[in-house]
Scaffold this motif. Structure first.
Motif, PDB file in Angstrom:
ATOM      1  N   VAL A  71       0.833  -1.197   0.000  1.00 29.57           N
ATOM      2  CA  VAL A  71       0.000   0.000   0.000  1.00 29.57           C
ATOM      3  C   VAL A  71       0.873   1.253   0.000  1.00 29.57           C
ATOM      4  O   VAL A  71       0.619   2.213  -0.730  1.00 29.57           O
ATOM      5  CB  VAL A  71      -0.944   0.010   1.221  1.00 29.57           C
ATOM      6  N   ILE A 117       2.402   2.108  -3.418  1.00 31.79           N
ATOM      7  CA  ILE A 117       1.460   2.808  -4.298  1.00 31.79           C
ATOM      8  C   ILE A 117       1.272   4.247  -3.848  1.00 31.79           C
ATOM      9  O   ILE A 117       1.252   5.180  -4.661  1.00 31.79           O
ATOM     10  CB  ILE A 117       0.109   2.061  -4.334  1.00 31.79           C
ATOM     11  N   LEU A 152      -3.939   5.494 -10.060  1.00 30.60           N
ATOM     12  CA  LEU A 152      -3.209   4.669  -9.094  1.00 30.60           C
ATOM     13  C   LEU A 152      -3.973   4.486  -7.789  1.00 30.60           C
ATOM     14  O   LEU A 152      -3.690   3.555  -7.022  1.00 30.60           O
ATOM     15  CB  LEU A 152      -1.850   5.307  -8.796  1.00 30.60           C
ATOM     16  N   LEU A 211      -7.072   3.653  -7.563  1.00 29.43           N
ATOM     17  CA  LEU A 211      -8.109   2.632  -7.709  1.00 29.43           C
ATOM     18  C   LEU A 211      -7.753   1.291  -7.060  1.00 29.43           C
ATOM     19  O   LEU A 211      -8.611   0.675  -6.413  1.00 29.43           O
ATOM     20  CB  LEU A 211      -8.424   2.439  -9.196  1.00 29.43           C
ATOM     21  N   PRO A 212      -6.521   0.762  -7.177  1.00 29.46           N
ATOM     22  CA  PRO A 212      -6.228  -0.540  -6.546  1.00 29.46           C
ATOM     23  C   PRO A 212      -6.328  -0.546  -5.025  1.00 29.46           C
ATOM     24  O   PRO A 212      -6.492  -1.616  -4.431  1.00 29.46           O
ATOM     25  CB  PRO A 212      -4.782  -0.824  -6.994  1.00 29.46           C
ATOM     26  N   ILE A 213      -6.215   0.624  -4.380  1.00 23.45           N
ATOM     27  CA  ILE A 213      -6.253   0.659  -2.907  1.00 23.45           C
ATOM     28  C   ILE A 213      -7.488   1.409  -2.415  1.00 23.45           C
ATOM     29  O   ILE A 213      -7.533   1.826  -1.260  1.00 23.45           O
ATOM     30  CB  ILE A 213      -4.978   1.327  -2.346  1.00 23.45           C
ATOM     31  N   ILE A 214      -8.491   1.545  -3.254  1.00 22.19           N
ATOM     32  CA  ILE A 214      -9.641   2.389  -2.941  1.00 22.19           C
ATOM     33  C   ILE A 214     -10.375   1.937  -1.677  1.00 22.19           C
ATOM     34  O   ILE A 214     -10.965   2.743  -0.956  1.00 22.19           O
ATOM     35  CB  ILE A 214     -10.616   2.415  -4.150  1.00 22.19           C
ATOM     36  N   LYS A 236      -8.904   0.211   0.948  1.00 25.19           N
ATOM     37  CA  LYS A 236      -7.987  -0.102   2.043  1.00 25.19           C
ATOM     38  C   LYS A 236      -8.216   0.808   3.242  1.00 25.19           C
ATOM     39  O   LYS A 236      -8.533   1.981   3.100  1.00 25.19           O
ATOM     40  CB  LYS A 236      -6.533   0.030   1.577  1.00 25.19           C
TER      41      LYS A 236
END
Length: 603
Positions: A356, A359, A532, A534-537, A539
């Motif tokens: 995390v 990113i 970028l 979006l993948p950790i939206i 978390k």
């Protein structure tokens, strides 16, 4: 000159917002689920206000160089826009490199010492640059070299303050408060934009431009003295147990260890009673509970019983040796050795190898480009595109937009992330980056100076949302109290590498293509940052602790539908053992409420 009454009205509005933020912090946590004792809230308020104002003053002594990025100063120094950009780029590179390394050091030093080092060093460097600007007769290269070196040293010292503010905040605020606190704190920090862009602009208009270094330098020296007297790195340094779950768990373990050591060293002369208490030699009874002392409110007709924050009781915060009159090394308020930081292996695992964070680092690079790209060229844009100098009404309105936009951007992002997103920060940052792109388009297609001013103000709202949420709050959430400064240093360091590109690269683009080249260059950063995200939206930070797991098991044992007296008795006993962490309410059938502190009921 801007209308005097407008200038004073704007100052009153900005100062009023700061005062309201202070009042809100003083009153917010007097209500459930936390309801801290007023003494604790006042100590915490004075603590973060001093640290926050000190950091705001570092903006006063950092972005003063950005205010000099104008044609009139360039002609005095004998430099072009791109050459002046070398000064900005050098400082940002030094800032970006050393903020990461100093973050590890600040985790060891604690927030107070780091703030004092940073503010004092920045004070000296600003005064040195002021003397140079006042007396220089040189043109071109000599000015670039001198200012690049000393402005870089100035930014090096300011890295201590950058990581220290989050190091202090993570220890004094629980994870479920940090979004709200980040917003309040962001208002105080954004007051620095008022000092940097408006107060410095007034100083430059009325005095020799060297004064934009002398005055911030003097004020930073005053703030250093205030930090010495008012700032405490952790609640323990002020005589209170910790509020963070991880720190609280360690606190309880240390407390047990101290008790065991004292019993083994001096012998246990207590006599056990049949009711579970102990009678000491002086005849007083004490509890055998190993948990931290609790602050209990008065019952409201026996309907609501609260297990709250640690009691305002000196003895509850002393080691057994102190309570028995032993003048040992563990004095009240002193943090135990190694409390501020953690081992290198654990630090690398928690921060550097966390996917995390990797990113977030790339996103923060984009944020640095977008944020400082606007700040560093704001004055130049209005002067060269719209003919508005620093003492004009238009520039005053624009810089006010940056200040207020930054204040409410931080506050709005913090509140929304806590209230609407369950303390998840990435969704708010994603929306803010998308909106930033729209605001840049407003500036690009502005048909009037006022339209451009509105666009700049709105970009400040957006980049402050992302800056506060990513660089500060996410770092506190994901890293924990003992690694916060390292995480903030890593994120802010990468951000300042992005910021460093705005000096030379944007300066060159401006020389070649004018203001349009500058504006277009801001769009790729916000677009890439949003993608970028979006993948950790989904978390969320926070580290589960052993106490939380135990509390979940205890809550599961409570039979909600059974009103048998024995069940109520066991439930109340279980509540008395819980620590002062997250709170939820359990409602009896007859309407009576019981607050379950330290328990996450979302199992």
């Amino acid at each position: 000159m801007a209308e005097a009454w407008v200038d004073w009205l704007i100052r009153a509005i900005i100062i009023g917002v700061v005062i309201v933020a202070c009042v809100v912090d003083l009153t917010h946590n007097r209500k459930p689920p936390f309801k801290y004792p007023m003494k604790y809230i006042i100590i915490r308020f004075l603590n973060w206000l001093t640290v926050g104002m000190t950091y705001a003053c570092t903006y006063f002594g950092r972005y003063n160089m950005s205010l000099l990025n104008t044609s009139d100063v360039h002609s005095v120094l004998g430099v072009t826009t791109a050459q002046f950009g070398i000064i900005i780029t050098t400082a940002y590179v030094i800032y970006g490199v050393f903020v990461a390394f100093n973050g590890v050091l600040v985790d060891r030093l604690g927030g107070k010492k780091a703030t004092i080092i940073g503010s004092m060093g920045s004070s000296v460097m600003n005064i040195v640059m002021g003397f140079w600007m006042l007396n220089t007769k040189s043109k071109g290269t000599m000015n670039i070299v001198f200012l690049a070196v000393f402005y870089a040293i100035n930014d090096f010292f300011q890295t201590f303050c950058t990581t220290a503010i989050c190091k202090v905040g993570v220890n004094w605020y629980h994870i479920s408060e940090r979004g709200f606190f980040g917003g309040i704190f962001g208002i105080i920090i954004s007051f620095g934009f008022f000092l940097a862009l408006q107060v410095n602009a007034n100083i430059k208009a009325e005095m020799h431009f060297s004064a934009v270094f002398f005055i911030p330098g003097a004020i930073l020296a005053v703030m250093t003295v205030l930090c010495v007297f008012f700032v405490k790195s952790t609640p323990e340094d002020a005589g209170w147990p910790p509020v963070d779950e991880e720190a609280l768990e360690e606190y309880n373990e240390r407390k047990k260890l101290l008790e065991n050591q004292e019993e083994n060293a001096g012998g246990n002369s207590n006599r056990s009673n049949s009711d579970g208490t102990e009678t000491t030699d002086n005849g007083t009874a004490s509890s055998n509970s190993d948990d931290i002392d609790h602050y209990e409110t008065e019952s409201n007709n026996n309907q609501k019983k609260s297990v709250l924050y640690p009691a305002d009781n000196a003895n509850s915060l002393k080691s057994p040796a102190e309570s028995k009159g032993n003048n040992g090394a563990n004095k009240r308020g002193s943090a135990p050795p190694g409390h501020y930081g953690m081992g290198l292996k654990e630090l690398v695992k928690r921060v550097c190898l966390n996917p995390v964070f990797l990113i977030l680092c790339v996103i923060d690079f984009c944020v640095g480009w977008c944020r400082d790209g606007v700040i560093n060229y704001n004055a130049k844009y209005f002067q060269e595109v719209w003919g508005a100098k620093e003492d004009s009404l238009l520039y005053l309105i624009s810089s006010t937009g940056v200040t207020l936009g930054s204040m409410f951007g931080s506050l709005g992002a913090g509140i929304v992330s806590d209230v609407c997103c369950g303390s998840r920060r990435p969704p708010v940052a994603f929306v803010a980056l998308v909106l930033y792109s729209g605001c840049i388009l407003i500036v690009l297609f502005a048909v009037s100076a006022w339209m451009g001013a509105v666009g700049i103000g709105l970009t400040a709202f957006c980049f402050s949302c992302v800056h506060g949420i990513i660089t500060s709050t996410c770092a506190m959430d994901f890293a924990g109290p003992r690694a916060t400064a390292t995480a903030v240093g890593l994120l802010d360091g990468i951000q300042k590498i992005g910021s460093s590109m705005t000096g030379v690269v944007m300066g060159r683009l401006w020389d070649l293509y004018g203001s349009k080249g500058w504006i277009f260059s801001l769009l790729p950063g916000s677009g890439l940052g949003a993608l970028l995200m979006l993948p950790i939206i989904g978390k969320k930070g926070g580290k589960p602790t052993k106490n939380n797991k135990k509390n979940k098991e205890k809550v599961k044992e409570i039979e909600v539908g059974n009103r048998d007296d024995s069940i109520k008795g066991r439930r109340n006993q279980k509540m008395s053992d819980m620590g002062p962490n997250n709170s939820e309410e359990y409602v009896d059938d007859d309407g009576g409420e019981v607050e379950l502190n330290g328990v996450d009921l979302s199992y």
